[in-house]
Scaffold this motif. Structure first.
Motif, PDB file in Angstrom:
ATOM      1  N   TYR A 116      34.775  46.331  27.763  1.00 21.33           N
ATOM      2  CA  TYR A 116      34.459  45.831  29.101  1.00 21.33           C
ATOM      3  C   TYR A 116      33.037  46.246  29.459  1.00 21.33           C
ATOM      4  O   TYR A 116      32.655  47.394  29.262  1.00 21.33           O
ATOM      5  CB  TYR A 116      35.440  46.386  30.142  1.00 21.33           C
ATOM      6  N   HIS A 151      34.490  41.438  27.500  1.00 19.32           N
ATOM      7  CA  HIS A 151      34.724  41.142  28.912  1.00 19.32           C
ATOM      8  C   HIS A 151      33.526  41.599  29.727  1.00 19.32           C
ATOM      9  O   HIS A 151      33.135  42.762  29.657  1.00 19.32           O
ATOM     10  CB  HIS A 151      35.966  41.875  29.432  1.00 19.32           C
ATOM     11  N   LEU A 153      32.690  41.917  33.538  1.00 18.94           N
ATOM     12  CA  LEU A 153      33.305  41.839  34.859  1.00 18.94           C
ATOM     13  C   LEU A 153      32.240  41.908  35.951  1.00 18.94           C
ATOM     14  O   LEU A 153      31.453  42.841  36.002  1.00 18.94           O
ATOM     15  CB  LEU A 153      34.305  42.976  35.051  1.00 18.94           C
ATOM     16  N   LYS A 154      32.233  40.917  36.816  1.00 19.09           N
ATOM     17  CA  LYS A 154      31.301  40.875  37.944  1.00 19.09           C
ATOM     18  C   LYS A 154      32.110  40.528  39.192  1.00 19.09           C
ATOM     19  O   LYS A 154      32.460  39.383  39.407  1.00 19.09           O
ATOM     20  CB  LYS A 154      30.185  39.872  37.691  1.00 19.09           C
ATOM     21  N   ASN A 155      32.421  41.529  39.966  1.00 17.06           N
ATOM     22  CA  ASN A 155      33.296  41.385  41.130  1.00 17.06           C
ATOM     23  C   ASN A 155      34.628  40.755  40.730  1.00 17.06           C
ATOM     24  O   ASN A 155      35.137  39.854  41.384  1.00 17.06           O
ATOM     25  CB  ASN A 155      32.621  40.580  42.239  1.00 17.06           C
ATOM     26  N   GLU A 156      35.151  41.238  39.616  1.00 10.67           N
ATOM     27  CA  GLU A 156      36.405  40.711  39.065  1.00 10.67           C
ATOM     28  C   GLU A 156      37.298  41.868  38.639  1.00 10.67           C
ATOM     29  O   GLU A 156      36.843  42.998  38.514  1.00 10.67           O
ATOM     30  CB  GLU A 156      36.116  39.838  37.834  1.00 10.67           C
ATOM     31  N   LYS A 157      38.550  41.530  38.378  1.00  7.18           N
ATOM     32  CA  LYS A 157      39.470  42.522  37.831  1.00  7.18           C
ATOM     33  C   LYS A 157      40.223  41.900  36.659  1.00  7.18           C
ATOM     34  O   LYS A 157      40.335  40.685  36.544  1.00  7.18           O
ATOM     35  CB  LYS A 157      40.439  43.022  38.891  1.00  7.18           C
ATOM     36  N   ASP A 158      40.692  42.760  35.813  1.00  7.54           N
ATOM     37  CA  ASP A 158      41.492  42.337  34.675  1.00  7.54           C
ATOM     38  C   ASP A 158      42.697  43.273  34.631  1.00  7.54           C
ATOM     39  O   ASP A 158      42.534  44.492  34.731  1.00  7.54           O
ATOM     40  CB  ASP A 158      40.670  42.429  33.387  1.00  7.54           C
ATOM     41  N   ILE A 170      38.456  47.045  37.097  1.00  6.07           N
ATOM     42  CA  ILE A 170      37.660  46.322  38.085  1.00  6.07           C
ATOM     43  C   ILE A 170      36.181  46.542  37.792  1.00  6.07           C
ATOM     44  O   ILE A 170      35.755  47.663  37.527  1.00  6.07           O
ATOM     45  CB  ILE A 170      37.985  46.822  39.511  1.00  6.07           C
TER      46      ILE A 170
END
Length: 195
Positions: A116, A151, A153-158, A170
């Protein structure tokens, strides 16, 4: 006059010690191990273990083979997840190929879908600045991460499950991406103003 020579001598010795320390510190790779008990939502302790590796602030640094030392340690430790927490690129160095090479080698050491990446302030500056060359470099870096299956992540969650444990990961954009509307011409950050 003797006191002046003593003071100058002490300053020179301290400067030499500082230089030697910085050279040594830049060559070393440090590992900090932190162990935490994992609890389920109902409070029971679970007998589960997850190994997470966190890397940050490489700043295009391939000095003294430090990058390969990091890859070797990760390959040996075999973490379940790798969190790359920004500043793998450096706004001032512009060593795109090094950063891409490192991420490729990292994706060989650990499955890419277990890596990530979140943006650091240097990547944010490259995206926002008025230099088209830097804009293209960071776009190519993100494209390469996507091609590798890493991955970003830019203002996202997994939400994933590792070793029987549910995790929510996040990632946020760097706050500097919101700066341009507040930057004043003539300030040291004026290079971030888009033309």
């Amino acid at each position: 006059m003797e006191i002046l020579y003593i003071v100058l001598g002490v300053i020179v010795v301290l400067a030499i010690i500082t230089i030697i320390y910085n050279i040594w510190d830049n060559r070393r790779v440090s590992i900090t191990r932190i162990t935490r008990k994992i609890r389920s939502k109902n409070g029971d302790k679970e007998d589960k273990e997850i190994t997470i590796c966190q890397i940050s602030d490489l700043h295009d640094c391939n000095d003294y083979g430090k990058d390969q030392k990091i890859i070797d340690i990760i390959a040996e430790q075999k973490p379940d997840l790798v969190f790359c927490t920004g500043d793998f690129m450096d706004f001032y160095k512009n060593e795109l190929e090094f950063s891409i090479s490192f991420m490729r080698r990292l994706a060989e050491a650990v499955p890419a879908n277990r890596i990530y990446y979140i943006v650091g302030n240097h990547e944010a500056r490259m995206k926002m600045c008025s230099s088209k060359e830097k804009n293209m470099m960071i776009a190519r870096f993100w494209e390469e991460l996507e091609n590798l299956g890493i991955h970003y992540l830019k203002n996202e969650k997994d939400e994933i499950k590792i070793n029987g444990v549910n995790l929510r990961i996040i990632g946020f954009k760097d706050f500097q991406e919101y700066y341009p509307k507040y930057i004043v011409k003539g300030s040291k950050y004026q290079h971030l103003i888009r033309k």
